[in-house]
Write an enzyme that holds these catalytic residues in place. Structure first.
Site, PDB file in Angstrom:
ATOM      1  N   LYS A 168       0.846  -1.204   0.000  1.00  0.00           N
ATOM      2  CA  LYS A 168       0.000   0.000   0.000  1.00  0.00           C
ATOM      3  C   LYS A 168       0.877   1.248   0.000  1.00  0.00           C
ATOM      4  CE  LYS A 168      -1.717   2.662   3.091  1.00  0.00           C
ATOM      5  NZ  LYS A 168      -1.593   3.926   2.339  1.00  0.00           N
ATOM      6  N   GLU A 193      10.185   0.832  10.249  1.00  0.00           N
ATOM      7  CA  GLU A 193      11.197   1.885  10.103  1.00  0.00           C
ATOM      8  C   GLU A 193      10.457   3.186  10.370  1.00  0.00           C
ATOM      9  OE1 GLU A 193      13.000   4.738   9.182  1.00  0.00           O
ATOM     10  OE2 GLU A 193      13.094   4.211   7.051  1.00  0.00           O
ATOM     11  N   CYS A 233      14.017  10.526   7.219  1.00  0.00           N
ATOM     12  CA  CYS A 233      13.987  10.014   8.597  1.00  0.00           C
ATOM     13  C   CYS A 233      15.360  10.177   9.252  1.00  0.00           C
ATOM     14  CB  CYS A 233      13.510   8.580   8.616  1.00  0.00           C
ATOM     15  SG  CYS A 233      14.246   7.594   7.339  1.00  0.00           S
ATOM     16  N   GLU A 283      10.308  15.000  15.830  1.00  0.00           N
ATOM     17  CA  GLU A 283      10.715  14.975  14.416  1.00  0.00           C
ATOM     18  C   GLU A 283       9.902  16.040  13.662  1.00  0.00           C
ATOM     19  OE1 GLU A 283       9.584  11.512  11.941  1.00  0.00           O
ATOM     20  OE2 GLU A 283      11.656  11.493  11.288  1.00  0.00           O
TER      21      GLU A 283
END
Ligand code: TXE
Length: 504
Positions: free
Chosen positions: A191, A267, A301, A403
């Site tokens: 997906k 992840e 990331c 983040e």
């Protein structure tokens, strides 16, 4: 209900047919309820097209196709056959490189020359890497059994593996996972992210052209909480691989536990710290650090969003960092990511634009931090955010903890190595860390001290698909790429072969 639409990408002079349907059993198909998702160009905010959004029923359909393909033929293929198909796929992707790169730029706003072409080059590289790995990274062991017994372990595929993909590297993040998973002998339901599904939908027909049989590779675009959740909860999915936010990573793990205890590779986010010691070669360090935070508009990331500089060199560092950013990180002419001068595109969506803007105003207005904008956004169209740094940010600031996922770095000082390591490790995340120094002993010590899955010494965000990639702490579980990129999709089977006593 058309399953294809003709799209022209003027900047590269290409008109092509964009698939809009789900890809199940090697055919494009409409979703069960006819629902669609609109996608827009984040640089211009113009509508591109709408594609079908998979429902739970569609996800189920894809899992059935994958299971049948696995049981009926895919699990019986040899590693070499799978490797050969991946080599063919790599050649086909190479043929389609310009279109795929242009598609990434159109749909995600990535700079075409400095970013999207690199993404597709890496897709080709990773496909060839796992093509070669197919008959190498799957060897088991022979145990030291007694004379009457021959004991060994085999590495076998899981069966049906689902993947949930983010939008920051739409095709590349998918291929980091899919190629190793296919090489290992699994069938796939993937997906893509809601806002960047076009490239993977196009890629699906290339997989078919390469000769992968029906059901081996299925794509179900759709919303995370609908198609994504269904895959995570599905009782007949054996493993799920995910890249995205830590919040959703936790949900995926919990859904895996609630359903059939499927295995997970996660992840998730990061908050990479970079330490610059006073003996570092500053120009080189700054080249890496601006790349590490501004490439892909900071939507990485591993973006080095926390930079700690030794007190004695701070002023020089700051002035060189500003100079470097002005020189190298540009929106290009007319804010067009296809412009050869463009090295920095917009953020992916209005949602991300608002999120990053929220951090900027929080830093400036709520925490009253010193912010320096290293670029100007003039046109008011598109989700552009100027490269921004915050100076001397307290460690408990939201900007240091969370983040941001935009072109925003905090730069603070430290007195000595021990303080720097404590600051760098003070994070819930543990994806990557960097150190810049000419002192090999200090560098080596940091490799040991850093609590992160990757350590960059005198570099940042360096690409190397032969090395495993993944996180410590809340940055994730499991590894992708390198030998681990295939091992993650293989499970161990132990065999007790009695060749001595005919009965017990
Ligand atoms: O991510 P989400 P978002 C981080 C980054 C960013 C933040 C939010 O900090 O600001 O996440 O981005 C699917 N069940 N990263 O909201 O929601 C979703 O459809 C199953 C870091 O876009 O995690 C998409 O395919 N699936 C990151 C994928 O998860 C679900 C890359 C990622 O979306 C789901 C992207 C659900 N309930 C964002 N909800 C990295 N590690 O590189 C969503 N999804």
């Amino acid at each position: 209900m058309s399953l294809f639409e003709e799209i022209t990408i003027q900047q590269v002079g290409i008109t092509y047919k964009q698939p809009l349907g789900l890809f199940i059993n090697n055919e494009y198909t409409a979703s069960s309820d006819g629902g669609k998702i609109q996608t827009i160009n984040p640089a211009t905010e113009e509508y591109i097209t709408s594609f079908y959004a998979g429902t739970e029923e569609d996800a189920d359909r894809a899992v059935v196709a994958a299971r049948e393909a696995f049981e009926n033929h895919w699990r019986k293929t040899s590693p070499k056959e799978r490797g050969d198909l991946l080599y063919k796929l790599a050649n086909i992707v190479e043929r389609e490189k310009v279109l795929l790169a242009a598609l990434e730029t159109l749909d995600s706003g990535k700079p075409y020359h400095s970013n999207s072409l690199g993404d597709i080059n890496e897709v080709i590289k990773v496909t060839r890497y796992f093509a070669g790995a197919a008959d190498k990274f799957n060897q088991g062991n022979i145990s030291s059994s007694n004379h009457d017994k021959y004991g060994y372990s085999l590495k076998v595929p899981y069966g049906v593996v689902a993947h949930v993909i983010p939008w920051n590297y739409p095709l590349l993040m998918a291929c980091w996972k899919l190629q190793g998973c296919l090489a290992a002998g699994n069938c796939i339901v993937v997906k893509p992210a809601e806002n960047t599904s076009l490239s993977l939908l196009y890629f699906a027909q290339l997989v078919k052209e390469a000769g992968f049989p029906p059901g081996v590779f299925n794509v179900v675009p759709g919303y995370g909480p609908v198609a994504g959740s269904r895959l995570a909860l599905h009782p007949d999915v054996d493993k799920i691989g995910f890249t995205g936010s830590t919040a959703v990573g936790k949900k995926i793990m919990s859904m895996a536990g609630q359903s059939n205890l499927k295995d997970v590779t996660l992840e998730c986010g990061g908050k990479t710290a970079a330490i610059v010691l006073d003996d570092a070669i500053l120009e080189d360090a700054i080249d890496w650090l601006t790349l590490g935070i501004f490439f892909n508009s900071g939507q990485n990331c591993t973006a080095n969003s926390r930079i700690y500089v030794q007190e004695s060199i701070f002023d020089e560092f700051l002035s060189k960092f500003k100079e470097n950013t002005f020189k190298n990180w540009k929106f290009g002419n007319n804010y067009d990511p296809f412009d050869p001068e463009c090295t920095m595109g917009p953020l992916i969506s209005k949602v991300q634009y608002d999120r990053v803007s929220g951090y900027l105003s929080h830093g400036k207005e709520t925490e009253k931090l010193e912010a320096i904008e290293l670029g100007v956004v003039k046109n008011g169209i598109g989700f552009f955010v100027p490269p921004t740094i915050f100076i001397n940010v307290p460690q408990d600031s939201k900007l240091c903890k969370e983040e941001i996922f935009g072109p925003v770095a905090v730069i603070s000082t430290f007195k000595n190595y021990d303080e720097a390591v404590a600051l760098a490790n003070d994070s819930d995340y543990g994806l990557a860390s960097c150190i810049f120094t000419e002192n090999v002993r200090k560098a080596n010590q940091f490799v040991r001290d850093a609590r992160s899955g990757t350590v960059y010494v005198n570099c940042s965000n360096e690409d190397d698909i032969s090395l495993p990639f993944g996180g410590f702490k809340m940055s994730g579980i499991g590894r992708e790429l390198g030998y681990a990129g295939m091992e993650s999709y293989l499970q161990l089977k132990s065999v007790h072969m009695n060749i001595g006593n005919p009965s017990f």
